[in-house]
Design a protein around this motif. Structure first.
Motif, PDB file in Angstrom:
ATOM      1  N   VAL A 176      51.734  39.247  64.391  1.00 21.96           N
ATOM      2  CA  VAL A 176      50.461  39.477  65.140  1.00 21.96           C
ATOM      3  C   VAL A 176      50.490  38.253  66.066  1.00 21.96           C
ATOM      4  O   VAL A 176      50.975  38.305  67.306  1.00 21.96           O
ATOM      5  N   PHE A 177      49.507  37.467  66.004  1.00 18.76           N
ATOM      6  CA  PHE A 177      49.232  36.291  66.935  1.00 18.76           C
ATOM      7  C   PHE A 177      50.322  35.352  66.839  1.00 18.76           C
ATOM      8  O   PHE A 177      50.859  34.737  67.983  1.00 18.76           O
ATOM      9  N   ASP A 178      50.826  34.930  65.753  1.00 16.57           N
ATOM     10  CA  ASP A 178      51.416  33.689  65.592  1.00 16.57           C
ATOM     11  C   ASP A 178      53.212  33.963  65.565  1.00 16.57           C
ATOM     12  O   ASP A 178      53.972  33.818  64.766  1.00 16.57           O
ATOM     13  N   ARG A 179      53.229  35.050  66.376  1.00 18.99           N
ATOM     14  CA  ARG A 179      54.630  35.574  66.481  1.00 18.99           C
ATOM     15  C   ARG A 179      55.632  34.561  66.990  1.00 18.99           C
ATOM     16  O   ARG A 179      54.958  33.597  67.698  1.00 18.99           O
ATOM     17  N   VAL A 191      47.546  18.571  76.860  1.00 14.31           N
ATOM     18  CA  VAL A 191      48.805  18.581  76.180  1.00 14.31           C
ATOM     19  C   VAL A 191      49.397  19.974  75.856  1.00 14.31           C
ATOM     20  O   VAL A 191      49.859  21.056  76.433  1.00 14.31           O
ATOM     21  N   PHE A 192      49.076  20.188  74.332  1.00  9.65           N
ATOM     22  CA  PHE A 192      49.809  21.096  73.785  1.00  9.65           C
ATOM     23  C   PHE A 192      48.752  22.615  73.895  1.00  9.65           C
ATOM     24  O   PHE A 192      49.203  23.639  74.268  1.00  9.65           O
ATOM     25  N   ASP A 193      47.409  22.101  73.898  1.00 12.83           N
ATOM     26  CA  ASP A 193      46.587  23.325  74.065  1.00 12.83           C
ATOM     27  C   ASP A 193      46.008  23.508  75.687  1.00 12.83           C
ATOM     28  O   ASP A 193      45.025  23.892  75.810  1.00 12.83           O
ATOM     29  N   ARG A 194      47.229  23.523  76.500  1.00 11.16           N
ATOM     30  CA  ARG A 194      46.647  23.871  77.723  1.00 11.16           C
ATOM     31  C   ARG A 194      46.248  25.256  77.989  1.00 11.16           C
ATOM     32  O   ARG A 194      46.514  26.012  77.258  1.00 11.16           O
ATOM     33  N   LEU A 195      45.460  25.388  78.960  1.00 12.02           N
ATOM     34  CA  LEU A 195      44.885  26.825  79.369  1.00 12.02           C
ATOM     35  C   LEU A 195      46.124  27.531  79.580  1.00 12.02           C
ATOM     36  O   LEU A 195      46.041  28.682  78.985  1.00 12.02           O
ATOM     37  N   ASP A 196      47.075  27.163  80.242  1.00 15.23           N
ATOM     38  CA  ASP A 196      48.108  28.295  80.483  1.00 15.23           C
ATOM     39  C   ASP A 196      48.936  28.499  79.355  1.00 15.23           C
ATOM     40  O   ASP A 196      49.558  29.541  79.285  1.00 15.23           O
ATOM     41  N   ALA A 197      49.145  27.437  78.625  1.00 12.37           N
ATOM     42  CA  ALA A 197      49.935  27.786  77.275  1.00 12.37           C
ATOM     43  C   ALA A 197      49.441  28.365  76.585  1.00 12.37           C
ATOM     44  O   ALA A 197      49.923  29.310  75.691  1.00 12.37           O
ATOM     45  N   ASP A 198      48.014  28.397  76.185  1.00 14.10           N
ATOM     46  CA  ASP A 198      47.111  29.344  75.491  1.00 14.10           C
ATOM     47  C   ASP A 198      47.321  30.713  76.136  1.00 14.10           C
ATOM     48  O   ASP A 198      47.458  31.685  75.184  1.00 14.10           O
ATOM     49  N   ILE A 199      47.198  30.838  77.296  1.00 12.93           N
ATOM     50  CA  ILE A 199      47.287  32.280  77.783  1.00 12.93           C
ATOM     51  C   ILE A 199      48.674  32.890  77.847  1.00 12.93           C
ATOM     52  O   ILE A 199      48.971  33.977  77.162  1.00 12.93           O
ATOM     53  N   ALA A 200      49.876  31.966  77.716  1.00  9.94           N
ATOM     54  CA  ALA A 200      51.145  32.613  77.557  1.00  9.94           C
ATOM     55  C   ALA A 200      51.339  32.877  76.065  1.00  9.94           C
ATOM     56  O   ALA A 200      51.589  33.878  75.700  1.00  9.94           O
ATOM     57  N   HIS A 201      50.615  32.160  75.052  1.00  9.51           N
ATOM     58  CA  HIS A 201      50.729  32.513  73.924  1.00  9.51           C
ATOM     59  C   HIS A 201      49.725  33.852  73.563  1.00  9.51           C
ATOM     60  O   HIS A 201      50.407  34.963  72.885  1.00  9.51           O
ATOM     61  N   ALA A 202      48.851  33.951  74.172  1.00  8.43           N
ATOM     62  CA  ALA A 202      47.951  35.213  73.973  1.00  8.43           C
ATOM     63  C   ALA A 202      48.810  36.425  74.505  1.00  8.43           C
ATOM     64  O   ALA A 202      48.689  37.428  74.037  1.00  8.43           O
ATOM     65  N   LEU A 203      49.217  36.421  75.739  1.00 10.28           N
ATOM     66  CA  LEU A 203      49.856  37.608  76.191  1.00 10.28           C
ATOM     67  C   LEU A 203      51.247  37.574  75.574  1.00 10.28           C
ATOM     68  O   LEU A 203      51.771  39.150  75.286  1.00 10.28           O
ATOM     69  N   MET A 204      52.007  36.732  75.437  1.00  8.33           N
ATOM     70  CA  MET A 204      53.059  37.007  74.777  1.00  8.33           C
ATOM     71  C   MET A 204      52.980  37.611  73.149  1.00  8.33           C
ATOM     72  O   MET A 204      54.114  38.091  72.816  1.00  8.33           O
ATOM     73  N   SER A 205      51.925  37.478  72.775  1.00  6.52           N
ATOM     74  CA  SER A 205      51.521  37.926  71.138  1.00  6.52           C
ATOM     75  C   SER A 205      51.299  39.538  71.291  1.00  6.52           C
ATOM     76  O   SER A 205      50.942  40.376  70.439  1.00  6.52           O
TER      77      SER A 205
END
Lengths: 366, 366, 366, 366
Positions: free
Chosen positions: C222-225, D222-236
């Protein structure tokens, strides 16, 4: 506040207020292929259930658990297990008397400062009822640990108020309503609880939990030590004010020669460590104790203030456990199971199940 | 693995072995704008430093901390703070005698089962030396809490082996090498430690830490309770075998009327809760106690086995603390500071600093 | 804050500003027993290092890494690995000109709003220099994956500004300063970069990374794909504005019959999925692409405002990469390695390395 | 596997299979005092609900959400919000035909390798149905962000197969079944979908989501960038193969002078950055695009193998979306809302709501 999850690889997240529609939890990280039925879980829930004896609250909750997901054709699938318990015994009671009061030693005052609002019906989220889902989740961990590693997790009441047990007979625990392993103490406990009831007072208790058969090597050396996580787990149970591993506070007055558990080829000579050295399991029994404070809901009036700061006299009527410790053993077992389960998976992740070529020293014999 | 971080918003991650090149840590989550120098941190490091008195190990470590990042023009920038302490006192000692032995009550046996390998020089990662970085990180948390909230975090030795203190005079603590707040007990402690030294034995101790001025409302109700996190934090310190909040194990024999802290408009009537109700701070002093076991490194021979399972007699020579508790007070303060700091940030995140219109009950007066 | 860690079981935490004393990281969760030297890490650091060709910044950094802990007698011990790189090329430059300006497309403006302060020397924490520690940590993951699972992680420049490659010859990549796998495009790229340099402008680029030999079954549904974590990892690299898995945005115009990778006993017929289905690896090559924006540091004046809101004309002098993409390949490889490594350990934790009796379909052949 | 949670301070954990008893989630970390009803959540659920038009699956699900906890007297209490949706449309269908097959481009093959077992009824956990709980949780985040910060989160279909929109009229989106903001394209889309249906094929799509009114300063560097988290969220999100922020892949061919968003006192001159610089919000609109692959469930036969490795011809009958993208807009909005919400709370935790004295540059005007 995102503080309702426990565990890193075997993660339990709970929700629910004592007088809401339901309690529930999500068990995330249970490996696939474990045979699991609602009965497996119900067994432990029933051990915790109120109204089992005259010594616990008469509040009657079916505490009937439903598995909503994560189990297919009788086995876990590796996907999250959703568990639900509907609240059945919600008396449409009048709470106006306590609505605006801060009951002494309850979470009322601290909750109001934190949230500015609280569900005052039966303590809401701070109710001991929240622990039902811990027991449900713990039952899954227990079953997995038993089936996969032969780990056994058991507990008992080691002290009720002033009455400390003197011996442990595992077979005795199920024969009395106190989870007491010392039959000779049961009559004393019964008498004590009756007197306490008449008095309208409450008392504290001490619970001991033991995990047997845990392989050496579980736990992380620094912050996520096995003993530190156990302390976290047990201290997170309502009313718990202290946690010990092995010799615990007795270590303070011990000398090194007395405390150190010597290692003989035929087995450890003692277990003051409680099965943990440097935060990592040794293969000996993991032994933890926890202290529970007396219930704060009393018929005997107490002084407090209301939400406006005015002095009030608080009397808690209704159905309450005079000693929360009596029903706490299954909860302590569950929390210990969650910790061991999580670390078993973590260690598996780290070393891929490699068996190092190290001598296995048998656990100390009683 | 991956267990070397502590805290959720104020996160400390440490590395380093006692005989490696250096110890270090990353403090991630310190808000920007805090004036911070190496001296602020050095102060607490020096309080923990070995070789300060004849009652602690004579191993001499400068424990000189360097700030490598996260501070610009004298103030924190909000980016991670890298801290480093180089190891200076690495005697090129011969470890062959202990290399293949499992020292009783040390982490040798459990480490080998976990990793299949260990840095046997002075305990490697399991050395008490690891706590230096906790103290360094804690010093930053302490400074922020003091500057921003007026929170004061202090601790003392409440028991040394059989010698328990009877009174607390905060001013006294810095006047003796034991962090003892009761001047009348110091001579007794000195005599006891001398005898212990002659005997070549070690002893346990009890430390008490107090956080004053913590606002009500910190902590999460269920798993991430303030008291549960404190238990986790303190139990994660080397040699700790027990943790208590407030009345702790004394609660077991208390009755409800005795334990409950009544609330009067002029202040709480007592503090058996130790400043935490339902896992959330009440505004009273947060009081925690921890039990430390006696040092396991003894000149007195002990029975054990070697890595091949053969029986051996273990004698630990070299420089060791006969009572690790004597230097543990700054470590306990640091861990308490890390917990309070983390929850202060979490609460701020949750309620955006909203002040609820609730009466503030003064803390109980001694 | 507290956002400087990556990974759940294989956790990397970094610190350091471009013009501070040093950069460092802690790699927590590396299994014990992996042979590891500084050279293993240096190899990848040198691939990323500036000043390697006339097409990258002439800023010269030795980028010499030191292993401070976690390695004993040439092998990892399972304890955290501390890495350090001292900053050597800190010209005592005058920054007063940019100190109070918000450079367009830089992090200046957003940092100031977040922190109220920033280390304006070379971008401080927002400098591409921060990625050095990712490369260092990634090198460890790469080595472990190769040694334990035979996983190979490689990448290349797939487009430089308008110049897209047309073929991939892995052997070619090391033969040119662009990490370009298509020798026929190199002269074009050289000419383009020279013209760009004269112009004082910069340009974007596209990088492709591939993980070969990854076992099927890694990733969480789910989230950690696996693909979601890859997106997170790559988008967290400075200047990255887009991430694709497999067919990526081309999928938008594809029909189902065209996109679906048919499965034949002799192998997958195609790899539009990029090696991930339902968030879980299929055993095919894991293929990801990322888009990097053009460098924002230009000699060509740009309009902006200063910290007081007044309009200013910004000109960035000094040494900068006209195309950050040219040095980005090792960084992308490192981030992909961190994700695969983390999920390899997680999967091991979950199923204890059980091999299910399922047909293994060979990856699609080019 | 513990991968079913999203968010650090505003944490959403989901459970449920498409053909199980129910779907559910726990929203942990919602601040107290937010007025919340089931209707607030139902609104978004209905936008995602199948069977709304002839262009989506005819599977009919009431998707009626129940709030089980965390709301008291119409307002959130700060305790976890339990949400439940019972599955109503579970046809007792015969799955024996697909039970042993690996459908191409489905998660069947990867799931079996991961778990050794799968709930083959309608994809089980890998079903798009899982996204219902994301939408439910996202609705809470959206309401909080709107009420507290005036943040608006909206999305639309920016491309359907070959048909790309040419203009955005927010008012138009609700007027057609495609979430299409360009009325002139709707007839074309209708015709395309009809032809596609006849053909029995499916097609991909592109979705754009925008967050307006987000304060500058959200996100970690660094790792928890807003855009990185958005990428994580949408790609999930199921079927997503690519994510772009702002100019995305167009940045590759852009020159620095073209890409950089110049800053004028009256406002940003452009928004190629998509509202994020250095991983931190700038106050401009946060713009993200995602690519969805065509549905893999087709009536047109495809080649595959069964669980024994034998070749099979797979035909997916039953009710399926010919273009999953059509219903994906509310899901993308929800995921963006979860990311912004989480970072809003994190930033509040970090700086305690301090407003720095920095000029606020207006967002670029279309």
């Amino acid at each position: 506040m995102s503080g309702n999850s426990f565990g890193k690889l075997f993660t339990v997240t709970t929700f629910g207020e004592s007088h809401g529609l339901a309690l529930g939890c999500i068990v995330d990280g249970c490996p696939p292929g474990l045979p699991l039925t609602e009965d497996d879980i119900q067994l432990d829930l029933d051990r915790r259930k109120p109204g089992q004896s005259r010594y616990t609250t008469q509040r009657r909750e079916a505490d009937q658990v439903k598995i909503l997901s994560g189990v297919f054709e009788g086995k876990t699938t590796g996907t999250p297990i959703g568990l639900l318990i509907e609240n059945t015994d919600q008396r449409s009671k009048d709470y106006s008397n306590i609505k605006d009061q801060f009951r002494p030693a309850h979470a009322d005052y601290s909750y109001m400062h934190k949230y500015g609002v609280r569900d005052y019906r039966g303590g809401g989220r701070s109710s001991a009822r929240e622990t039902a889902m811990r027991v449900a989740a713990g039952a899954i961990a227990k079953k997995y640990l038993k089936a996969t590693y032969g780990v056994e997790i058991r507990g008992y009441l080691s002290q009720l108020g002033p009455i400390a047990i003197e011996s442990v007979d595992w077979a005795e625990i199920a024969n009395n309503p106190f989870f007491c392993p010392d039959a000779s103490k049961v009559p004393e406990m019964e008498a004590y609880m009756k007197a306490l009831g008449k008095e309208g007072n409450s008392v504290g208790a001490k619970i001991t939990v033991v995990a047997s058969g845990v392989a050496p090597g579980l736990g992380e050396p620094v912050f996520d030590r096995l003993d530190a996580d156990i302390a976290h787990a047990l201290m997170s149970i309502n009313a718990v004010k202290g946690v010990e591993i092995g010799a615990g506070f007795a270590s303070v007055a011990q000398k090194g020669t007395e405390h150190r558990d010597e290692i003989l080829p035929e087995g450890f000579a003692s277990n003051n460590a409680g099965g943990v050295l440097g935060g990592i399991s040794t293969g000996q029994d993991i032994i933890a104790h926890m202290a529970l404070k007396p219930t704060s809901s009393l018929r005997i009036p107490g002084r407090s203030v209301d939400v406006y700061g005015a002095p009030v006299e608080v009397v808690t009527t209704g159905r309450h456990d005079p000693c929360v410790g009596i029903r706490a053993t299954p909860i302590a077992e569950a929390m210990l199971a969650l910790v061991v389960m999580d670390h078993a998976l973590r260690q598996r992740g780290q070393n891929g199940g490699v068996e190092h070529n190290i001598p296995h020293i048998p656990a100390q014999r009683d």
